[in-house]
Design a protein around this motif. Structure first.
Motif, PDB file in Angstrom:
ATOM      1  N   THR B  26      34.599 -10.274  47.085  1.00 34.27           N
ATOM      2  CA  THR B  26      33.543  -9.724  46.418  1.00 34.27           C
ATOM      3  C   THR B  26      34.356  -8.245  46.096  1.00 34.27           C
ATOM      4  O   THR B  26      34.212  -7.795  45.069  1.00 34.27           O
ATOM      5  N   ALA B  27      34.821  -7.909  47.121  1.00 41.63           N
ATOM      6  CA  ALA B  27      35.099  -6.279  47.305  1.00 41.63           C
ATOM      7  C   ALA B  27      36.438  -6.224  46.330  1.00 41.63           C
ATOM      8  O   ALA B  27      36.652  -5.311  45.328  1.00 41.63           O
ATOM      9  N   GLN B  28      37.202  -7.251  46.348  1.00 40.33           N
ATOM     10  CA  GLN B  28      38.386  -7.412  45.501  1.00 40.33           C
ATOM     11  C   GLN B  28      37.922  -7.502  43.886  1.00 40.33           C
ATOM     12  O   GLN B  28      38.567  -6.636  43.052  1.00 40.33           O
ATOM     13  N   ILE B  29      36.947  -8.293  43.750  1.00 40.24           N
ATOM     14  CA  ILE B  29      36.524  -8.514  42.493  1.00 40.24           C
ATOM     15  C   ILE B  29      35.856  -7.243  41.892  1.00 40.24           C
ATOM     16  O   ILE B  29      36.113  -6.865  40.783  1.00 40.24           O
ATOM     17  N   LEU B  68      26.821  -4.391  40.123  1.00 40.72           N
ATOM     18  CA  LEU B  68      26.827  -3.702  38.863  1.00 40.72           C
ATOM     19  C   LEU B  68      26.863  -2.178  38.812  1.00 40.72           C
ATOM     20  O   LEU B  68      27.690  -1.542  37.823  1.00 40.72           O
ATOM     21  N   GLY B  69      26.149  -1.667  39.775  1.00 39.86           N
ATOM     22  CA  GLY B  69      26.318  -0.213  39.730  1.00 39.86           C
ATOM     23  C   GLY B  69      27.421   0.340  40.264  1.00 39.86           C
ATOM     24  O   GLY B  69      27.729   1.525  40.310  1.00 39.86           O
ATOM     25  N   GLN B  70      28.503  -0.447  40.612  1.00 38.92           N
ATOM     26  CA  GLN B  70      29.776   0.140  41.165  1.00 38.92           C
ATOM     27  C   GLN B  70      30.652   0.627  40.038  1.00 38.92           C
ATOM     28  O   GLN B  70      31.642   1.223  40.259  1.00 38.92           O
ATOM     29  N   MET B  71      30.217   0.067  38.975  1.00 40.19           N
ATOM     30  CA  MET B  71      31.302   0.537  37.567  1.00 40.19           C
ATOM     31  C   MET B  71      30.977   1.838  37.307  1.00 40.19           C
ATOM     32  O   MET B  71      30.195   2.599  37.356  1.00 40.19           O
ATOM     33  N   LEU B 232      31.177 -12.344  36.103  1.00 38.32           N
ATOM     34  CA  LEU B 232      31.247 -11.261  35.036  1.00 38.32           C
ATOM     35  C   LEU B 232      32.851 -11.047  34.863  1.00 38.32           C
ATOM     36  O   LEU B 232      33.360 -10.804  33.813  1.00 38.32           O
ATOM     37  N   ARG B 233      33.683 -10.998  36.101  1.00 38.93           N
ATOM     38  CA  ARG B 233      35.088 -10.581  35.982  1.00 38.93           C
ATOM     39  C   ARG B 233      35.751 -11.825  35.034  1.00 38.93           C
ATOM     40  O   ARG B 233      36.528 -11.354  34.347  1.00 38.93           O
ATOM     41  N   ASP B 234      35.491 -13.038  35.503  1.00 40.30           N
ATOM     42  CA  ASP B 234      35.958 -14.222  34.765  1.00 40.30           C
ATOM     43  C   ASP B 234      35.757 -14.236  33.093  1.00 40.30           C
ATOM     44  O   ASP B 234      36.716 -14.287  32.437  1.00 40.30           O
ATOM     45  N   MET B 235      34.384 -13.689  32.982  1.00 40.94           N
ATOM     46  CA  MET B 235      34.060 -13.529  31.532  1.00 40.94           C
ATOM     47  C   MET B 235      35.046 -12.617  30.828  1.00 40.94           C
ATOM     48  O   MET B 235      35.835 -12.641  29.758  1.00 40.94           O
TER      49      MET B 235
END
Lengths: 248, 248
Positions: B26-29, B68-71, B232-235
């Motif tokens: 997850t951290a990587q994603i 989501l708040g990490q972006m 989300l990443r894949d999309m």
């Protein structure tokens, strides 16, 4: 809606009507509208959306001033739609429209509207025909949303002027000092696209949902005003509104 | 979408997964998401709408904070939807939603959403079943409007917790001083309506358009976060975005 050929529809009042009698009738209707609008506001159940479309100089502004603007401004709002801003362009084409949808009890007038996105954009080929089709479907769905989910009664008026009448009115704008502020070089360019606009409007009428377009012969302001005022009055009367009882 | 029985879907992570390995993934994603979101913003072509729904205490707020708040907040907006205000009630139920639709380049998170109007309102029988059906159709049309007319990619997540897990989390709110602010008597009442909510959600899933719901087993935060971040990443990767060239 059946196929409509605008060039086959008169832009003049029906022959038997007399201007003076009609003007008297309009004054009476405008008087009734005042009370009906008060009732609409008080009952707080229905909302009304009036969509005004038409070629340049078809008399939208005058209609707003002389008929729709006569009601209590507390319950009537007018929103013009011009070329979208940069922020608006970053959203779907109905985003900027939706925020001006009428609240319960209100009459909202659109001076031009969401239809510009299937008219001017089509005529100038800024979007392809698949997009126009998809937009038309989205418009039909959107109007149903307002109608079914907020008791919005929608009146769509096309102010129908002749090409000759338009030319005269545009010329007037270059000559009458009180009208010069309306003059815009671009209108002359747009007027040359008359046939394209006519075709685009005809397709809008044909592909519309079951909320019909009302074609208003608009070469004569007195008849245009009468027909719009009467249509609005009849619709409002048909709602059989009542003042709410005292809540205890 | 095929009929879904929520009670037959596990709320736990698939057995073979290891918590520590998943947390590292997850951290990587989340790291990748940062770059993808920057690209989304820069390219200014697509927009993203993330709809979060779930029972009370299903972990929506935590997901927003931790994933989501990490972006970059410049390109991510969060909008919670609570009971509608009086002004909002005077409009169709999508009016207040539409204004928060994502602009091009943006990621918009809905913490609860337009679906409340076919969930809480249904469970409490504030509206009849015909209205629910009509609203569901309007929702499907509305999402297509965003998708087709503003390049909006919509991800709809249902955070799926067990009734037992919910009970524990609600109890925790009465005991942990850091969580007491979240406590609300009403949640306990709503929790009793579990079966009704479950049924309402199942109908939403079944009657949805071709933008599918993603059921996220959410008893374990580490798995919930992983699945949402990965989806989300894949999309975003699938959009094959590119930084725009210099305009000369």
């Amino acid at each position: 809606m059946a196929k409509i050929k605008l060039s086959e529809i008169s832009t003049l009042p029906p022959g038997k009507l007399e201007k003076d009698a009609i003007k008297t009738a309009t004054a009476q209707i405008v008087y009734e509208l005042d009370e009906l609008q008060n009732l609409l506001y008080a009952q707080h159940k229905w909302s009304v959306l009036i969509v005004l479309q038409g070629m340049d100089a078809s008399g939208k502004d005058g209609l707003i001033r002389d008929v729709l603007g006569q009601m209590n401004p507390l319950g009537v709002k007018v929103q013009p739609f011009k070329a979208p801003t940069e922020e608006e362009m970053d959203h779907d084409f109905l985003w900027r429209i939706h925020r001006y949808a009428p609240a319960k009890g209100m009459i909202q007038v659109f001076n031009r509207s969401h239809y510009e996105d299937v008219l001017v954009q089509r005529v100038h080929k800024w979007v392809d025909s698949d997009t126009i089709k998809a937009r038309m479907k989205a418009i039909n769905d959107f109007e149903k949303l307002l109608a079914e989910h907020n008791n919005t009664r929608i009146l769509k008026f096309y102010l129908h002027v002749s090409r000759k009448e338009q030319a005269e009115r545009l010329k007037e704008r270059t000559e009458d000092p009180r009208k010069m502020w309306k003059y815009n070089d671009k209108d002359i360019e747009e007027a040359k696209l008359w046939k394209h606009y006519e075709k685009a409007y005809e397709d809008v009428f044909r592909n519309c949902n079951d909320i019909p377009w009302i074609i208003v012969p608009a070469d004569q302001n007195w008849y245009k005003e009468y027909l719009v005022a009467k249509t609005l009055r009849d619709m409002l009367k048909g709602l059989k509104m009542k003042y709410p009882m005292l809540k205890r």
